[in-house]
Design a protein around this motif. Structure first.
Motif, PDB file in Angstrom:
ATOM      1  N   GLN A 108      -0.259   3.465  11.645  1.00  0.00           N
ATOM      2  CA  GLN A 108      -0.269   3.367  13.113  1.00  0.00           C
ATOM      3  C   GLN A 108      -1.703   3.368  13.630  1.00  0.00           C
ATOM      4  OE1 GLN A 108       2.326   6.103  15.251  1.00  0.00           O
ATOM      5  NE2 GLN A 108       3.735   6.244  13.520  1.00  0.00           N
ATOM      6  N   SER A 154       0.947   9.526   0.807  1.00  0.00           N
ATOM      7  CA  SER A 154       0.163   8.705   1.738  1.00  0.00           C
ATOM      8  C   SER A 154       0.475   9.057   3.189  1.00  0.00           C
ATOM      9  CB  SER A 154       0.340   7.209   1.465  1.00  0.00           C
ATOM     10  OG  SER A 154       1.666   6.892   1.248  1.00  0.00           O
ATOM     11  N   MET A 155       1.432   9.945   3.396  1.00  0.00           N
ATOM     12  CA  MET A 155       1.645  10.479   4.750  1.00  0.00           C
ATOM     13  C   MET A 155       1.013  11.871   4.885  1.00  0.00           C
ATOM     14  SD  MET A 155       4.741   8.569   6.140  1.00  0.00           S
ATOM     15  CE  MET A 155       5.492   9.963   6.892  1.00  0.00           C
ATOM     16  N   HIS A 187       4.573   8.673  -3.867  1.00  0.00           N
ATOM     17  CA  HIS A 187       3.420   8.015  -3.236  1.00  0.00           C
ATOM     18  C   HIS A 187       3.585   7.954  -1.716  1.00  0.00           C
ATOM     19  CE1 HIS A 187       0.095   5.163  -2.793  1.00  0.00           C
ATOM     20  NE2 HIS A 187       0.881   4.501  -1.954  1.00  0.00           N
ATOM     21  N   GLN A 188       4.802   7.630  -1.255  1.00  0.00           N
ATOM     22  CA  GLN A 188       5.046   7.567   0.196  1.00  0.00           C
ATOM     23  C   GLN A 188       4.752   8.917   0.848  1.00  0.00           C
ATOM     24  OE1 GLN A 188       9.138   6.172   0.259  1.00  0.00           O
ATOM     25  NE2 GLN A 188       8.547   4.427  -0.999  1.00  0.00           N
ATOM     26  N   ARG A 196       9.518  13.278   3.723  1.00  0.00           N
ATOM     27  CA  ARG A 196       8.814  12.223   4.469  1.00  0.00           C
ATOM     28  C   ARG A 196       9.319  12.130   5.906  1.00  0.00           C
ATOM     29  NH1 ARG A 196      10.888   7.188   4.089  1.00  0.00           N
ATOM     30  NH2 ARG A 196      11.411   7.447   1.888  1.00  0.00           N
ATOM     31  N   HIS A 197      10.644  12.163   6.067  1.00  0.00           N
ATOM     32  CA  HIS A 197      11.174  12.086   7.438  1.00  0.00           C
ATOM     33  C   HIS A 197      10.849  13.353   8.229  1.00  0.00           C
ATOM     34  CE1 HIS A 197      13.149   8.210   7.221  1.00  0.00           C
ATOM     35  NE2 HIS A 197      13.660   8.527   6.044  1.00  0.00           N
ATOM     36  N   ARG A 218      11.703   3.939  12.700  1.00  0.00           N
ATOM     37  CA  ARG A 218      10.915   5.177  12.752  1.00  0.00           C
ATOM     38  C   ARG A 218      10.456   5.537  11.339  1.00  0.00           C
ATOM     39  NH1 ARG A 218      13.131  10.889  15.466  1.00  0.00           N
ATOM     40  NH2 ARG A 218      11.139  11.980  15.387  1.00  0.00           N
ATOM     41  N   PHE A 219       9.540   4.771  10.828  1.00  0.00           N
ATOM     42  CA  PHE A 219       9.097   5.021   9.457  1.00  0.00           C
ATOM     43  C   PHE A 219       7.619   4.684   9.264  1.00  0.00           C
ATOM     44  CE2 PHE A 219      11.513   0.891   9.420  1.00  0.00           C
ATOM     45  CZ  PHE A 219      10.419   0.048   9.369  1.00  0.00           C
ATOM     46  N   VAL A 220       6.935   4.328  10.342  1.00  0.00           N
ATOM     47  CA  VAL A 220       5.544   3.867  10.191  1.00  0.00           C
ATOM     48  C   VAL A 220       4.618   5.063   9.932  1.00  0.00           C
ATOM     49  CG1 VAL A 220       3.696   2.508  11.203  1.00  0.00           C
ATOM     50  CG2 VAL A 220       6.088   2.032  11.830  1.00  0.00           C
ATOM     51  N   PRO A 221       3.960   5.097   8.775  1.00  0.00           N
ATOM     52  CA  PRO A 221       3.062   6.225   8.472  1.00  0.00           C
ATOM     53  C   PRO A 221       1.960   6.329   9.529  1.00  0.00           C
ATOM     54  CG  PRO A 221       3.456   4.900   6.500  1.00  0.00           C
ATOM     55  CD  PRO A 221       4.020   4.136   7.657  1.00  0.00           C
ATOM     56  N   PRO A 222       1.621   7.546   9.940  1.00  0.00           N
ATOM     57  CA  PRO A 222       0.602   7.728  10.983  1.00  0.00           C
ATOM     58  C   PRO A 222      -0.712   7.004  10.689  1.00  0.00           C
ATOM     59  CG  PRO A 222       1.695   9.818  10.494  1.00  0.00           C
ATOM     60  CD  PRO A 222       2.225   8.831   9.517  1.00  0.00           C
ATOM     61  N   LYS A 223      -1.124   6.996   9.425  1.00  0.00           N
ATOM     62  CA  LYS A 223      -2.392   6.321   9.091  1.00  0.00           C
ATOM     63  C   LYS A 223      -2.318   4.818   9.380  1.00  0.00           C
ATOM     64  CE  LYS A 223      -3.438   7.464   4.807  1.00  0.00           C
ATOM     65  NZ  LYS A 223      -4.075   7.436   3.476  1.00  0.00           N
ATOM     66  N   LEU A 247      16.562   7.461  16.267  1.00  0.00           N
ATOM     67  CA  LEU A 247      15.918   6.429  15.454  1.00  0.00           C
ATOM     68  C   LEU A 247      15.351   5.320  16.330  1.00  0.00           C
ATOM     69  CD1 LEU A 247      18.438   6.125  12.471  1.00  0.00           C
ATOM     70  CD2 LEU A 247      16.414   7.578  12.682  1.00  0.00           C
ATOM     71  N   PHE A 248      15.400   5.500  17.639  1.00  0.00           N
ATOM     72  CA  PHE A 248      14.865   4.486  18.555  1.00  0.00           C
ATOM     73  C   PHE A 248      14.267   5.165  19.771  1.00  0.00           C
ATOM     74  CE2 PHE A 248      19.352   5.117  19.579  1.00  0.00           C
ATOM     75  CZ  PHE A 248      19.267   5.444  20.923  1.00  0.00           C
ATOM     76  N   ASN A 305       7.279   5.838  -6.389  1.00  0.00           N
ATOM     77  CA  ASN A 305       6.998   5.329  -5.043  1.00  0.00           C
ATOM     78  C   ASN A 305       7.356   6.353  -3.960  1.00  0.00           C
ATOM     79  OD1 ASN A 305       6.030   2.959  -6.108  1.00  0.00           O
ATOM     80  ND2 ASN A 305       7.971   1.850  -5.875  1.00  0.00           N
ATOM     81  N   LEU A 360       7.493  13.032   9.695  1.00  0.00           N
ATOM     82  CA  LEU A 360       7.499  12.181  10.904  1.00  0.00           C
ATOM     83  C   LEU A 360       8.103  12.909  12.108  1.00  0.00           C
ATOM     84  CD1 LEU A 360       8.505   8.667   9.482  1.00  0.00           C
ATOM     85  CD2 LEU A 360       6.328   9.270  10.543  1.00  0.00           C
ATOM     86  N   HIS A 395      17.643  15.206   9.459  1.00  0.00           N
ATOM     87  CA  HIS A 395      18.264  15.345  10.783  1.00  0.00           C
ATOM     88  C   HIS A 395      18.958  16.697  10.939  1.00  0.00           C
ATOM     89  CE1 HIS A 395      18.413  10.890  12.298  1.00  0.00           C
ATOM     90  NE2 HIS A 395      17.220  11.244  11.873  1.00  0.00           N
ATOM     91  N   GLU A 453       0.827  -1.206   0.000  1.00  0.00           N
ATOM     92  CA  GLU A 453       0.000   0.000   0.000  1.00  0.00           C
ATOM     93  C   GLU A 453       0.866   1.262   0.000  1.00  0.00           C
ATOM     94  OE1 GLU A 453      -3.226  -0.468  -0.282  1.00  0.00           O
ATOM     95  OE2 GLU A 453      -2.894  -2.644  -0.090  1.00  0.00           O
ATOM     96  N   TYR A 454       1.886   1.275   0.849  1.00  0.00           N
ATOM     97  CA  TYR A 454       2.696   2.482   0.986  1.00  0.00           C
ATOM     98  C   TYR A 454       3.871   2.500   0.010  1.00  0.00           C
ATOM     99  CZ  TYR A 454      -0.182   3.754   4.917  1.00  0.00           C
ATOM    100  OH  TYR A 454      -1.249   4.124   5.688  1.00  0.00           O
ATOM    101  N   LYS A 455       4.084   1.365  -0.676  1.00  0.00           N
ATOM    102  CA  LYS A 455       5.067   1.292  -1.772  1.00  0.00           C
ATOM    103  C   LYS A 455       6.510   1.540  -1.324  1.00  0.00           C
ATOM    104  CE  LYS A 455       1.805   0.694  -4.911  1.00  0.00           C
ATOM    105  NZ  LYS A 455       1.599  -0.676  -5.433  1.00  0.00           N
ATOM    106  N   PHE A 456       6.807   1.182  -0.070  1.00  0.00           N
ATOM    107  CA  PHE A 456       8.216   1.183   0.321  1.00  0.00           C
ATOM    108  C   PHE A 456       8.903  -0.004  -0.338  1.00  0.00           C
ATOM    109  CE2 PHE A 456       6.454   3.623   3.908  1.00  0.00           C
ATOM    110  CZ  PHE A 456       7.385   4.646   3.976  1.00  0.00           C
TER     111      PHE A 456
END
Lengths: 232, 232
Positions: free
Chosen positions: A212, B103-104, B99-100, B72-73, A205-210, A227-228, B96, B76, B37, A19-22
């Motif tokens: 989540q 979709s965010m 698209h990423q 994208r980052h 740290r890359f999960v799209p809010p939607k 990143l953590f 893609n 986030l 960053h 869906e997110y095309k990563f």
């Protein structure tokens, strides 16, 4: 924060790609990098007494790929990485990840390290053998390395799932490794509730809010450029 | 530290892909992440008075891809990114990456922003239009956005090269944008010596030591988990 079951973990992964095309390249790079950052933060300080020689055990799937990426970044952070990678695939990405490690001077071996060598040589073991799609039992060809991980006193950092554990139920009679640190990727899986005396971090740290929201993940906040997140 | 000429920059890039077998996906992800960053570090502190709405201007090539990843980052990291991406390619990776972003919840537009809108709306401009393979003059279709960048008072963060600058000689009569911050990727290019009153960062912590040696880069040390080094 929610702990995912195996079905949810697989679905989240599929959505990220479909869906997110990563690409796998992208997310594996970010996941492996976050693992290297956790390890550097936990064990890499100048005050740490942990030896900077790290054994990275890589399995045949994407968990192993995360390990190969982590090994490369650890090398750039002045860790001395040695990779055990016994079962390889023909996929270009994995062939290239191995090549990247080797061209940075990292040995990538098919020979299972002995317990004696591990105990004498390494300050840390990165367990990137099996991930969230694993179902027990461990296949016979991985029994020797699992035996080393079960018996070794060297601290183990597990990537996403302590290898051999059931993704939901945790340790199994025959596979009961006790990591010093678990790095959950994307979101923790249910087995993480069975950790005892282990550090627990969240990376990826890359999960799209939607996404989540769809899985009601309720992820904690990543601070600054980290990143953590330390969970416990 | 060495400043690369255009030929060297192109050669280093080719070696990363052809000899070290990195994929564009991997290195673009790391490069774009390091840009996000730097931006978060420079302009994202709670004390910063810079508005968190960022215009990311993406060109047709890999520099533009770095911009899409950075957008994208940044999203986030709670920046409000708006992408101007007028000239798109048919390559899967770029489709893609767009698209990423979308979709965010990031708007990716082909409409050139007006100077008035930029000045009123945005706290920061990310200039990811042209990179190290650029040769002046700027093509006509990019003249309107270059005009906005030339005239705007909003601080500009340039990715790798201030757009419109000659990679070695720096500002040109007709294109003389003055970034508030330059993020050199991999290694600085010669034009970076022509910066005046600009912050200068190095990002792209992925260069294999052997490649650094081959080009006598003498890169500074990345500290801790930082994906960038502040040069000035």
């Amino acid at each position: 924060m929610k702990y995912l079951n195996q079905h949810e973990a697989i679905s989240v992964d599929e959505e990220l790609f479909n869906e997110y095309k990563f690409s796998v390249d992208q997310l594996m790079e970010l996941a492996g990098l976050s693992c290297a950052h956790v390890i550097n933060d936990c064990y890499g300080s100048p005050q740490s007494t942990v030896k900077r020689k790290v054994l990275v055990c890589c399995g045949p799937g994407n968990n192993g790929g995360d390990g190969l990426v982590a090994a490369r970044h650890l090398k750039l952070m002045n860790f001395d990485a040695h990779v055990y990678y016994p079962k390889r695939t023909e996929k270009d990405l994995f062939i290239n990840l191995q090549h990247q490690c080797e061209s940075m001077g990292i040995t990538v071996s098919k020979d299972c390290p002995t317990l004696e060598w591990v105990e004498g040589e390494f300050g840390l073991i990165v367990d990137a053998l099996f991930g969230f799609s694993f179902k027990p039992p461990v296949r016979e060809s991985f029994a020797p390395i699992m035996d080393v991980l079960n018996k070794s006193k060297v601290p183990i950092v597990s990537v996403d799932i302590p290898s051999g554990w059931h993704v939901e139920e945790g340790p199994q009679d025959e596979c009961n490794i006790q990591p010093d640190c678990l790095i959950s990727l994307t979101a923790p899986k249910l087995c993480a509730k069975k950790l005892t005396n282990a550090k627990h971090y969240l990376g990826g740290r890359f999960v799209p809010p939607k996404l989540q929201d769809k899985y009601a993940m309720e992820l904690p906040t990543y601070e600054g450029n980290n990143l953590f997140v330390k969970l416990s």
